[in-house]
Every structure is written in structure tokens, then in C-alpha cells.
Design a protein around this motif. Structure first.
Motif, PDB file in Angstrom:
ATOM      1  N   GLY A   1       0.785  -1.228   0.000  1.00  0.00           N
ATOM      2  CA  GLY A   1       0.000   0.000   0.000  1.00  0.00           C
ATOM      3  C   GLY A   1       0.813   1.273   0.000  1.00  0.00           C
ATOM      4  N   LEU A   2       2.124   1.169   0.206  1.00  0.00           N
ATOM      5  CA  LEU A   2       2.943   2.375   0.288  1.00  0.00           C
ATOM      6  C   LEU A   2       2.991   3.155  -1.025  1.00  0.00           C
ATOM      7  CD1 LEU A   2       5.984   1.343   2.504  1.00  0.00           C
ATOM      8  CD2 LEU A   2       4.171   2.963   3.046  1.00  0.00           C
ATOM      9  N   LEU A   3       3.243   2.483  -2.127  1.00  0.00           N
ATOM     10  CA  LEU A   3       3.374   3.201  -3.402  1.00  0.00           C
ATOM     11  C   LEU A   3       2.069   3.883  -3.819  1.00  0.00           C
ATOM     12  CD1 LEU A   3       5.309   4.018  -5.622  1.00  0.00           C
ATOM     13  CD2 LEU A   3       4.701   1.929  -6.826  1.00  0.00           C
ATOM     14  N   PRO A   4       0.920   3.188  -3.793  1.00  0.00           N
ATOM     15  CA  PRO A   4      -0.310   3.900  -4.164  1.00  0.00           C
ATOM     16  C   PRO A   4      -0.635   5.061  -3.221  1.00  0.00           C
ATOM     17  CG  PRO A   4      -0.751   1.547  -3.948  1.00  0.00           C
ATOM     18  CD  PRO A   4       0.670   1.780  -3.569  1.00  0.00           C
ATOM     19  N   MET A   5      -0.248   4.950  -1.950  1.00  0.00           N
ATOM     20  CA  MET A   5      -0.535   6.013  -1.002  1.00  0.00           C
ATOM     21  C   MET A   5       0.383   7.216  -1.234  1.00  0.00           C
ATOM     22  SD  MET A   5      -0.298   5.997   3.159  1.00  0.00           S
ATOM     23  CE  MET A   5       1.482   6.010   3.188  1.00  0.00           C
ATOM     24  N   LEU A   6       1.679   6.953  -1.480  1.00  0.00           N
ATOM     25  CA  LEU A   6       2.641   8.037  -1.598  1.00  0.00           C
ATOM     26  C   LEU A   6       2.701   8.641  -2.998  1.00  0.00           C
ATOM     27  CD1 LEU A   6       5.546   6.488   0.495  1.00  0.00           C
ATOM     28  CD2 LEU A   6       3.882   8.219   1.208  1.00  0.00           C
TER      29      LEU A   6
ATOM     30  N   ARG B   1       2.367   7.547 -10.140  1.00  0.00           N
ATOM     31  CA  ARG B   1       3.421   6.585 -10.511  1.00  0.00           C
ATOM     32  C   ARG B   1       2.881   5.160 -10.425  1.00  0.00           C
ATOM     33  NH1 ARG B   1       7.256   5.068 -13.605  1.00  0.00           N
ATOM     34  NH2 ARG B   1       8.900   3.927 -12.599  1.00  0.00           N
ATOM     35  N   TRP B   2       2.075   4.867  -9.398  1.00  0.00           N
ATOM     36  CA  TRP B   2       1.497   3.536  -9.246  1.00  0.00           C
ATOM     37  C   TRP B   2       0.598   3.212 -10.436  1.00  0.00           C
ATOM     38  CZ3 TRP B   2      -3.503   1.679  -8.719  1.00  0.00           C
ATOM     39  CH2 TRP B   2      -3.602   0.340  -8.320  1.00  0.00           C
ATOM     40  N   ARG B   3      -0.218   4.188 -10.846  1.00  0.00           N
ATOM     41  CA  ARG B   3      -1.110   3.979 -11.986  1.00  0.00           C
ATOM     42  C   ARG B   3      -0.295   3.723 -13.252  1.00  0.00           C
ATOM     43  NH1 ARG B   3      -6.410   5.671 -12.671  1.00  0.00           N
ATOM     44  NH2 ARG B   3      -6.153   7.061 -10.908  1.00  0.00           N
ATOM     45  N   SER B   4       0.779   4.468 -13.444  1.00  0.00           N
ATOM     46  CA  SER B   4       1.640   4.280 -14.605  1.00  0.00           C
ATOM     47  C   SER B   4       2.267   2.888 -14.600  1.00  0.00           C
ATOM     48  CB  SER B   4       2.730   5.356 -14.614  1.00  0.00           C
ATOM     49  OG  SER B   4       3.671   5.105 -15.614  1.00  0.00           O
ATOM     50  N   LEU B   5       2.775   2.457 -13.466  1.00  0.00           N
ATOM     51  CA  LEU B   5       3.368   1.127 -13.361  1.00  0.00           C
ATOM     52  C   LEU B   5       2.326   0.037 -13.620  1.00  0.00           C
ATOM     53  CD1 LEU B   5       5.687   1.589 -10.257  1.00  0.00           C
ATOM     54  CD2 LEU B   5       6.403   1.177 -12.612  1.00  0.00           C
ATOM     55  N   PHE B   6       1.126   0.239 -13.108  1.00  0.00           N
ATOM     56  CA  PHE B   6       0.057  -0.743 -13.302  1.00  0.00           C
ATOM     57  C   PHE B   6      -0.325  -0.832 -14.776  1.00  0.00           C
ATOM     58  CE2 PHE B   6      -4.241  -2.474 -12.911  1.00  0.00           C
ATOM     59  CZ  PHE B   6      -3.994  -3.527 -12.056  1.00  0.00           C
TER      60      PHE B   6
END
Length: 61
Positions: free
Chosen positions: A17-22, A26-31
Motif C-alpha cells: 500500500g505504500l506506493l499507491p498512497m505516496l 506513478r502507481w497507476r503508470s506502473l500498473f
């Protein structure tokens, strides 16, 4: 044993949960990039994660 398993699961949820929270962008791009991978690439990545996890458990046990 169950306590340790639940503790490990809780830690995994925190780390996941750290990456989507922070950094949600970037999380959306990686996904989105992960969605472009072939099934074999995803399986290989999953296999590497399992092997690495087993190695960590083996080293710490």
C-alpha cells in the motif's frame, strides 16, 4: 504459527500500500505498464517473487 502468518500478511499489505498512497500517479503508470506484459512475462515475474520470498524465509529461518 498462525500469528506469524497473519503478521507477515499484514506487513505485506503495508508494503503493497505504500506506493499507491505516496505516489498514486506513478502507481497507476506502473500498473498500466504491467497490463501491457505478456502472460509469460507476468508468470516469470511471479516465479521470481516466489523464489526470492522462499530464499528470504530460508535465510531467516
Amino acid at each position: 504459527m498462525l500469528d506469524t502468518l497473519l503478521l507477515a500478511f499484514g506487513l505485506m499489505l503495508i508494503l503493497e500500500g505504500l506506493l499507491p498512497m505516496l505516489s498514486p500517479r506513478r502507481w497507476r503508470s506502473l500498473f498500466e505498464q504491467m497490463l501491457q506484459l505478456q502472460e509469460g512475462q507476468i508468470r516469470f515475474f511471479g516465479m521470481l517473487m516466489v523464489v526470492f520470498g522462499l530464499l528470504v524465509i530460508w535465510l531467516l529461518a
